[in-house]
Design an enzyme around this catalytic site. Structure first.
Site, PDB file in Angstrom:
ATOM      1  CB  SER A  62      -0.948   0.012   1.189  1.00  0.00           C
ATOM      2  OG  SER A  62      -2.017  -0.823   0.893  1.00  0.00           O
ATOM      3  CE  LYS A  65      -4.308   1.036  -1.006  1.00  0.00           C
ATOM      4  NZ  LYS A  65      -3.689  -0.279  -1.086  1.00  0.00           N
ATOM      5  CE1 TYR A 190      -4.507  -1.284  -4.997  1.00  0.00           C
ATOM      6  CE2 TYR A 190      -4.743  -3.668  -5.021  1.00  0.00           C
ATOM      7  CZ  TYR A 190      -4.656  -2.482  -4.322  1.00  0.00           C
ATOM      8  OH  TYR A 190      -4.715  -2.488  -2.949  1.00  0.00           O
ATOM      9  CE1 TYR A 242      -2.880   0.196   5.178  1.00  0.00           C
ATOM     10  CE2 TYR A 242      -2.076  -1.022   7.050  1.00  0.00           C
ATOM     11  CZ  TYR A 242      -1.982  -0.671   5.727  1.00  0.00           C
ATOM     12  OH  TYR A 242      -1.004  -1.222   4.969  1.00  0.00           O
ATOM     13  CB  VAL A 260      -0.175  -5.947   4.033  1.00  0.00           C
ATOM     14  CG1 VAL A 260      -1.430  -5.296   4.553  1.00  0.00           C
ATOM     15  CG2 VAL A 260      -0.231  -6.193   2.549  1.00  0.00           C
TER      16      VAL A 260
HETATM   17  O1  DON Z   1      -4.645  -4.893  -2.055  1.00  0.00           O
HETATM   18  C1  DON Z   1      -4.070  -5.434  -1.119  1.00  0.00           C
HETATM   19  O2  DON Z   1      -4.691  -6.016  -0.236  1.00  0.00           O
HETATM   20  C2  DON Z   1      -2.559  -5.336  -1.042  1.00  0.00           C
HETATM   21  N1  DON Z   1      -1.954  -5.411  -2.336  1.00  0.00           N
HETATM   22  C3  DON Z   1      -2.138  -4.045  -0.413  1.00  0.00           C
HETATM   23  C4  DON Z   1      -2.740  -3.885   0.944  1.00  0.00           C
HETATM   24  C5  DON Z   1      -1.993  -3.007   1.843  1.00  0.00           C
HETATM   25  O3  DON Z   1      -0.794  -2.926   1.895  1.00  0.00           O
HETATM   26  C6  DON Z   1      -2.821  -2.265   2.797  1.00  0.00           C
HETATM   27  N2  DON Z   1      -3.750  -1.401   2.139  1.00  0.00           N
HETATM   28  N3  DON Z   1      -4.136  -0.321   2.275  1.00  0.00           N
END
Ligand code: DON
Length: 306
Positions: A62, A65, A190, A242, A260
């Protein structure tokens, strides 16, 4: 002295890794070593401090993003982007679906949750997924001076095969008119950009450009418009960690974005960029030792922006 302080703070934070767990909903991420912890600090004068596992590659997840948001705003302008994605924190987990339907219009609440980031990916200009991904990697190269960013194919495929929740979010947004392009292509972009590999050293370099209002440290040339860098740092404060963003703002007071895989990109305006990697996560999905380390550094170096 600062180097020793970083090393001591890292050693203390490392004792917390055992209270966390690596992400497993993307099966490939579960292979990471939960005991890793590394941190790199880049000061605006070019000084670099490191401690622990700074050269272990991990995937952006994330943290990406932020970079898609930068490109989408540069491609389409803020009016277009924020007609489709909101500016408000959610208080919900990053992959939550509930408010997409209950809030009208059905646009994602902000670009730092999965739904918002998928919508932002839909806006990245380019004639193919490859070209759009290349543009994201180019931005990373311009920010770090590094040429060889790559996608971790195993992590990319692992996410793509298991991403039912993100697919649900994307198809719901297509139905609501938030996504305008091909849904599978947008999802593919994505997944790929979430799987771009970095080290905490590189994350610190990315962070320090935001700390310098989007300017290249050496040349002073603008890489990201100042206003766009400001928007990113604001989202990092309000939504970057988050549904623990409020607590982190109180305890550390540093604009930060986590992923994550265990990375955190932290930006102290006009002072430094910090990259952290610690794959053992807390129950909100943030690096448990990484959060601890940033809170300690904030206290020792007086980093809170508030
Ligand atoms: O889409 C997902 O769940 C992961 N590729 C990224 C999630 C992550 O790091 C936390 N998201 N805001």
């Amino acid at each position: 002295m600062a180097h020793k302080q970083l090393q001591d703070a890292l050693a203390e934070a490392a004792t917390h890794t055992r209270h966390g767990a690596v992400a497993s909903y993307i099966p490939e991420l579960a292979k990471q070593d939960p005991d890793r912890l590394g941190a790199c600090v880049c000061l605006l004068d070019g000084t670099v401090l490191t401690a622990g596992d700074v050269d272990i590659p991990f995937t952006l997840q994330s943290i990406s993003k932020i970079f898609t948001l930068i490109l989408a705003i540069c491609d389409r302008g803020t009016d277009y982007v924020f007609q489709r994605v909101g500016k408000e924190p959610t208080g919900d987990p990053f992959n939550s679906i509930v408010k997409l339907e209950t809030i009208k219009p059905h646009k994602p609440l902000n670009p730092m949750i999965n739904a918002g980031a998928i919508a932002v990916c839909d806006m990245i200009a380019g004639s193919s997924v490859e070209e759009r991904l290349e543009r994201i990697m180019n931005l990373l190269s311009r920010m770090t001076g590094m040429q060889d960013f790559r996608v971790n194919e195993e992590v990319y495929r692992s996410e793509k095969l298991t991403a039912d929740r993100n697919r649900a979010l994307a198809y719901f947004m297509k139905d609501s008119g938030v996504l305008t392009g091909d849904v599978e292509e947008t999802l593919d972009l994505y997944f790929r950009h979430c799987a771009i590999e970095v080290t905490s050293r590189e994350v610190a370099q990315l962070a320090v450009v935001l700390a310098a209002d989007g300017k290249d440290l050496q040349t002073g040339v603008s890489i990201i418009p100042r206003d766009v860098a400001r928007i990113c740092k604001t989202f990092m404060v309000t939504c970057g960690m988050y549904n623990a963003s409020g607590e982190f703002a109180i305890e550390a007071g540093i604009p930060a974005k986590s992923g994550v895989a265990g990375g955190i990109m932290a930006t102290v305006p006009n002072r430094m960029g910090i990259g952290v990697y610690g794959p053992a996560l807390d129950d909100k999905g943030n690096s448990i030792a990484g959060v601890r380390l940033l809170e300690s550094l904030s206290e020792i170096w007086n980093l809170s922006i508030f």
